[in-house]
Design a protein around this motif. Structure first.
Motif, PDB file in Angstrom:
ATOM      1  N   UNK A  57     -22.519  33.841 -79.513  1.00 44.19           N
ATOM      2  CA  UNK A  57     -23.241  34.051 -80.770  1.00 44.19           C
ATOM      3  C   UNK A  57     -24.676  33.541 -80.606  1.00 44.19           C
ATOM      4  N   UNK A  58     -25.677  34.395 -80.826  1.00 43.04           N
ATOM      5  CA  UNK A  58     -27.073  33.986 -80.614  1.00 43.04           C
ATOM      6  C   UNK A  58     -27.519  32.792 -81.466  1.00 43.04           C
ATOM      7  N   UNK A  59     -26.956  32.615 -82.665  1.00 41.61           N
ATOM      8  CA  UNK A  59     -27.372  31.506 -83.533  1.00 41.61           C
ATOM      9  C   UNK A  59     -27.023  30.135 -82.965  1.00 41.61           C
ATOM     10  N   UNK A  60     -26.097  30.082 -82.017  1.00 40.09           N
ATOM     11  CA  UNK A  60     -25.644  28.810 -81.462  1.00 40.09           C
ATOM     12  C   UNK A  60     -26.476  28.396 -80.251  1.00 40.09           C
ATOM     13  N   UNK A  61     -27.214  29.301 -79.673  1.00 45.83           N
ATOM     14  CA  UNK A  61     -27.929  29.042 -78.419  1.00 45.83           C
ATOM     15  C   UNK A  61     -29.144  28.132 -78.608  1.00 45.83           C
ATOM     16  N   UNK A  62     -29.477  27.427 -77.519  1.00 45.63           N
ATOM     17  CA  UNK A  62     -30.625  26.527 -77.478  1.00 45.63           C
ATOM     18  C   UNK A  62     -31.066  26.406 -76.028  1.00 45.63           C
ATOM     19  N   UNK A  63     -32.183  25.759 -75.748  1.00 41.73           N
ATOM     20  CA  UNK A  63     -32.662  25.643 -74.360  1.00 41.73           C
ATOM     21  C   UNK A  63     -31.644  24.939 -73.457  1.00 41.73           C
ATOM     22  N   UNK A 118     -25.608  13.289 -86.075  1.00 40.46           N
ATOM     23  CA  UNK A 118     -25.603  14.639 -86.636  1.00 40.46           C
ATOM     24  C   UNK A 118     -26.648  14.753 -87.746  1.00 40.46           C
ATOM     25  N   UNK A 119     -26.733  13.742 -88.583  1.00 42.32           N
ATOM     26  CA  UNK A 119     -27.724  13.742 -89.663  1.00 42.32           C
ATOM     27  C   UNK A 119     -29.144  13.809 -89.102  1.00 42.32           C
ATOM     28  N   UNK A 128     -25.401  25.562 -86.635  1.00 39.97           N
ATOM     29  CA  UNK A 128     -24.667  26.087 -85.465  1.00 39.97           C
ATOM     30  C   UNK A 128     -25.153  25.491 -84.135  1.00 39.97           C
ATOM     31  N   UNK A 129     -26.457  25.275 -84.015  1.00 37.43           N
ATOM     32  CA  UNK A 129     -26.974  24.683 -82.784  1.00 37.43           C
ATOM     33  C   UNK A 129     -26.490  23.243 -82.618  1.00 37.43           C
ATOM     34  N   UNK A 135     -20.594  19.849 -79.203  1.00 37.42           N
ATOM     35  CA  UNK A 135     -19.482  20.332 -78.384  1.00 37.42           C
ATOM     36  C   UNK A 135     -19.744  19.997 -76.917  1.00 37.42           C
ATOM     37  N   UNK A 136     -20.953  20.261 -76.444  1.00 36.31           N
ATOM     38  CA  UNK A 136     -21.287  19.980 -75.037  1.00 36.31           C
ATOM     39  C   UNK A 136     -21.252  18.481 -74.775  1.00 36.31           C
TER      40      UNK A 136
END
Length: 166
Positions: A57-63, A118-119, A128-129, A135-136
């Motif tokens: 899902x593209x919304x979850x992606x990051x560098x 998280x905050x 989502x990111x 998760x990682x």
């Protein structure tokens, strides 16, 4: 179709993480009554690895460097308390995980740190990111912990084999 309120999503994800932490504590307490096997050591990270599908899902992606940093934080910082609280013992020719009184507190403490981070992180990235980043981080933590368990298990089984041959 309407959008989900970010506050409800945040509350839901926090409650979900709390539920998962309680389930891990419960499962871990039951697991200490059964012998440890290589399969039992590796199934959790293998099962968790299916979560990488979220990055379709593209919304979850990051560098990529964000992912590397999250993994390293999980590997070097968050895994340490779990490694310190994990010990094995031999009983009746089998290897068992010792129950640790501190394990539940460590897991709940990690959940608290995750919630506080998280905050902070949510002010810089989308929900989502941040889910993908945590998760990682968790995958790095569990993978390091399980590598440690595997090495300790192999050392105990090889020393047991040497003792039997003597």
């Amino acid at each position: 179709m309407g959008s989900i309120n970010p506050s409800l999503l945040h509350i839901g994800s926090t409650l979900g993480a709390l539920f998962m932490a309680l389930m891990v504590i419960f499962i871990r307490l039951k697991a200490s009554a059964r012998p440890v096997t290589i399969r039992k050591i590796w199934i959790p990270p293998l099962g968790m690895s299916t979560g990488f599908a979220m990055f379709v899902v593209p919304d979850v992606r990051f560098p990529l460097w964000w992912a590397a940093l999250a993994f390293l934080v999980g590997w070097f910082i968050f895994a340490y308390p779990l490694i310190r609280s994990t010990n094995f013992e031999q009983r009746d020719g089998q290897i068992y995980a010792q129950r640790s009184k501190s394990f539940a507190f460590i897991l709940l403490g990690l959940l608290l740190v995750r919630t506080l981070l998280h905050e902070f992180i949510n002010s810089y990235v989308t929900i989502p990111q941040s889910g993908g980043l945590f998760f990682i981080l968790a995958f790095g933590m569990i993978l390091h912990w399980r590598f440690f368990m595997y090495k300790r298990y192999k050392a105990m089984t090889s020393s047991e084999a040497q003792f039997i041959q003597s």
